[in-house]
Structures are given as structure tokens and as C-alpha cells.
Design a protein around this motif. Sequence first.
Motif, short mmCIF file in Angstrom:
data_model
loop_
_atom_site.label_atom_id
_atom_site.label_comp_id
_atom_site.label_asym_id
_atom_site.label_seq_id
_atom_site.Cartn_x
_atom_site.Cartn_y
_atom_site.Cartn_z
N ARG A 60 0.81 -1.22 0.00
CA ARG A 60 0.00 0.00 0.00
C ARG A 60 0.84 1.27 0.00
N ALA A 61 1.97 1.24 0.71
CA ALA A 61 2.72 2.48 0.96
C ALA A 61 3.98 2.63 0.13
N GLU A 65 -16.15 -13.60 -2.85
CA GLU A 65 -15.50 -12.30 -2.66
C GLU A 65 -14.96 -12.17 -1.24
N ARG A 66 -15.64 -12.79 -0.30
CA ARG A 66 -15.24 -12.65 1.10
C ARG A 66 -13.89 -13.27 1.38
N VAL A 67 -13.52 -14.29 0.60
CA VAL A 67 -12.24 -14.96 0.87
C VAL A 67 -11.05 -14.04 0.62
N PHE A 68 -11.27 -12.93 -0.12
CA PHE A 68 -10.17 -12.01 -0.39
C PHE A 68 -10.06 -10.92 0.68
N ASP A 69 -10.97 -10.92 1.65
CA ASP A 69 -10.87 -9.96 2.75
C ASP A 69 -9.78 -10.40 3.71
N ARG A 70 -9.22 -9.44 4.41
CA ARG A 70 -8.13 -9.73 5.33
C ARG A 70 -8.63 -10.53 6.53
N PHE A 71 -7.86 -11.53 6.90
CA PHE A 71 -8.10 -12.38 8.07
C PHE A 71 -9.35 -13.24 7.95
N VAL A 72 -9.96 -13.27 6.76
CA VAL A 72 -11.13 -14.14 6.58
C VAL A 72 -10.65 -15.55 6.30
N THR A 95 -2.79 -17.61 8.30
CA THR A 95 -2.95 -16.21 8.73
C THR A 95 -4.20 -15.56 8.17
N GLY A 96 -4.77 -16.11 7.10
CA GLY A 96 -5.93 -15.46 6.50
C GLY A 96 -5.59 -14.23 5.70
N LEU A 97 -4.31 -14.07 5.33
CA LEU A 97 -3.88 -12.88 4.59
C LEU A 97 -3.35 -13.22 3.19
N SER A 131 -2.52 -11.47 -2.40
CA SER A 131 -2.51 -11.83 -3.81
C SER A 131 -3.35 -10.86 -4.63
N ARG A 132 -4.54 -10.51 -4.12
CA ARG A 132 -5.38 -9.56 -4.86
C ARG A 132 -4.73 -8.18 -4.89
N GLU A 133 -4.12 -7.75 -3.79
CA GLU A 133 -3.44 -6.44 -3.78
C GLU A 133 -2.37 -6.41 -4.87
N ILE A 134 -1.61 -7.49 -5.01
CA ILE A 134 -0.56 -7.54 -6.02
C ILE A 134 -1.16 -7.52 -7.42
N ALA A 135 -2.24 -8.27 -7.62
CA ALA A 135 -2.89 -8.29 -8.94
C ALA A 135 -3.39 -6.91 -9.32
N VAL A 136 -4.04 -6.23 -8.39
CA VAL A 136 -4.54 -4.88 -8.68
C VAL A 136 -3.39 -3.92 -8.94
N ALA A 137 -2.29 -4.04 -8.17
CA ALA A 137 -1.13 -3.17 -8.39
C ALA A 137 -0.53 -3.37 -9.76
N HIS A 138 -0.70 -4.55 -10.36
CA HIS A 138 -0.19 -4.83 -11.70
C HIS A 138 -1.24 -4.56 -12.78
N GLY A 139 -2.34 -3.90 -12.41
CA GLY A 139 -3.38 -3.57 -13.38
C GLY A 139 -4.20 -4.77 -13.81
#
Length: 442
Positions: free
Chosen positions: A278-279, A371-378, A391-393, A398-406
Amino acid sequence: MALSVVFLATVGASLAAAIRYKTEADAFEDNKRVAGQWSAAVRAGTVPRTIPARRPVDLVQVVDARGRVTNASRAASEQLPLSRVRPPPDDRFQNITECGTSQGCVILMAIRATPTPGSPVVYAGMTEPAILATNELDIGIAVGAAPIVGLVGWTSWTMLGRTLRPVQTISARMAEITGTDLSRRVPLPPGRDEITMLARTANETLARLETAVKQQRRFASDASHELRSPLAGLRARLEEALAYPDDVDPREAIRGALATTDRLEAIIADLLELARLRAADPVPPERVDLAALATEATGARVNAVPVRVRAPSAVPVSGSRIQLARVVENLVVNAQRHAEGEVVVRVEAVDGQAVLTVEDDGDGIAPADRERVFDRFVRLDDARRRDPAGTGLGLAISREIAVAHGGTLRVEDSPRGARFVLRLRSLDGTPARPPAAGASGA
């Protein structure tokens, strides 16, 4: 208001100058007409001793070469010439303004009767009009402009107040918004002007900020909850070992503590990875063969459930090799956790997209949870049962990385088990198209 005063003052000065110029030009034209008439009479020798003249051109004199007045109108002096200026032979017509005479300031036209050296000069003129001699014109324009200035000032003040009133309301509402309450919105003024656009943009920004703060708070709450549970278990195990040294095997207590520490370390590492995604500044992209990457990432996996990779040809994409490898590993680990006998990884290029599919032959994921499986700690019940130390993360990262790569990462329909699909833009393809209508997910 100040601009209005400056503008009206400029207009007033220009108007006064134009009126004065026109008045003076008309006066010289009248003088020239009368002087021309009596110049012709001088040349004909028919000028009477007392020259008849009417207002406004009532000052007429004929002055000889010695400067003596030979003929004059009743309003003009019979002794003193109206002017000492004598036009030269090569410039017989001259406009003159004389002050200090018995009539005050006068406007004259001097015409030399003939070009010869001893020619008399005819002077015809009038007393300078009051509009030129006094400030009456300026005073009149100022008096006439005063109501206009007042009207413009009142109108400007009213319109400015009406324009700035929504700004004051927006400013007051923004001052009421605090970090603990981001639900407030600024009022939208009527119309479609710039202030309305500003208010709409402010509301959109506040909505995004509220969503981000809610996500941050939920993340902090989930993180604290996930960290509290293993810490509580670790504390309980250690306290039990200290309280009952004869009943608790120290080795077993240490092994349990190390297992809990490993889970804490995994959670913290995943939290740091999410924060970095994120940062951190974007990683410079490189050319990555997704097919080869999938083969490498899955080849290192040692698990009871085998993984088959079907990647018949190279599928190049642009991105971070380390991050994309993390996505493949997370998806394969998740599939192996739920699979009964096999995990299949497919990599292919479809309609300008690089598509990586990870399928297992387990129980699958219900549509309501895709969709819920991509939420944190779910972590679904089956995941907790099969891997209590998770860890549930992993899927969230994985989705954060996919979105960051467009790209996108979704759970789609499958005849059996779960089917995770990663879509990225292929470097050898055309712009990506949306997924097929049969795909499930967001």
C-alpha cells in the motif's frame, strides 16, 4: 468595487476629453467659417467700419500689417488686437487660444487675407465656452456617475455575498468534520458552477477518506484480534508450564510456544507485506514469462497433493517477478490445502490477456463466499480445520498484487473444487477485454 470605480473614472475622463475635443473643434470650425467670409470681404474692399457679428462668433477684427485695428465688431475692441499672432505667408490659417484679454480666454481663427507681406489679418472668434474654461463638465459627469457607482457597488456586494455564501457554508461544514466522524458531507449548492463542482469533489474525497479510514480501523481491529489469540495461547501455555512443572513436559511446552511464535511471525510478515504494497513506491517493471514463473514457483512445492502445470508456450507480462511469484505460491498453497488429489495450474494467452488458472478438486467455494475470501483475516471453516496455523492474509495479499499490476484476481465457476483466475495484460497481446459473462465474482 474598486475596479468599478477605476473603470467608471476612466470612462468619465475619456467622455470629458471627447466632449471638450468636440466642442473646441466645432468652435474653431465656426471661427474659420466667419473669418473666411470677412477675409474675402477684405480682399474685395467691402468691410464696414463696424463689422456685424452674431453669437457665438461675435469677436471679429481686421488688423493691418502695423498691428492697428481697422475694423471690429461691437464685442471686439477697436484699439487692442485680439491676438499678436500673425499667420506667415505660407500658412495663412491658424487656430489660436488667447487668455488675458478683456474678454478672458478666447478661441480665435486668424486668416491672412493674402500671401503678400503687407496683408491684413482677419481674426474671428468667441469667448471660450464654459465647458472648456471651467470644471462644470467634470462635476456633471461625476454627479451623473455617482448613482451608477452606487448601483454597481450594491450589485457587486449582493452578488459577491450570494456567491460566497455557499463557500462559507462549505467552510463551516468542513470545520465540523473530524477524524472520529467522517460521515458528514458538505451541502451541494444549486446549479453547475465551479463552487458546486468543488463541493461535489469535496464530498467524493470525503467518501473515499471515510472508506479508507473504515478499512484501516477494521484492519487494525482484525489484526489485533488475530494477534491476540496466539499471544493468549502462548501466554497460557507458558504459564501452565511454570505453574505445573511436574505435570507439563518442558519440551512439549517449548515446541508449542515455537509453533505459536511461527504463526505470529507469519501474521506479522503478511501484515508488513500488505503495508508495503500500500505504501511503497512502485517496483520498476520487468519482462516476466508467467508460464516459466508458474513452473518455477510450483516446482519448489513439496506437498502430499501433486501440482500439474500446463503452460504450452511463453506468456510474457510486465511486473515484479518476486510479487507475481508470491501470487502463484499463495494460490497453489491455498489449492493444496483444499484439494483431495490434485492441483492444476494453467497459463495461457486469451484475447490479449495473460490468464493463470489454479484449480483444485476439493469441495469448492460457495458463491456467497467468493469475494469474502479475499478480505483480510477471513478464513472459512474448512480452511481453519485444514490449516489452523494459517494467517488469512494470503489471498488478500494476492489480490493487492494483482490490482497493483493492473490485473484482476477472482474466483470463477468450476465443475468441481475452487477455480482462482489471475488476469494480467500480456505484452504480446492487444488491450485486455473484460471477463466472460459466465465468470463469477466482483
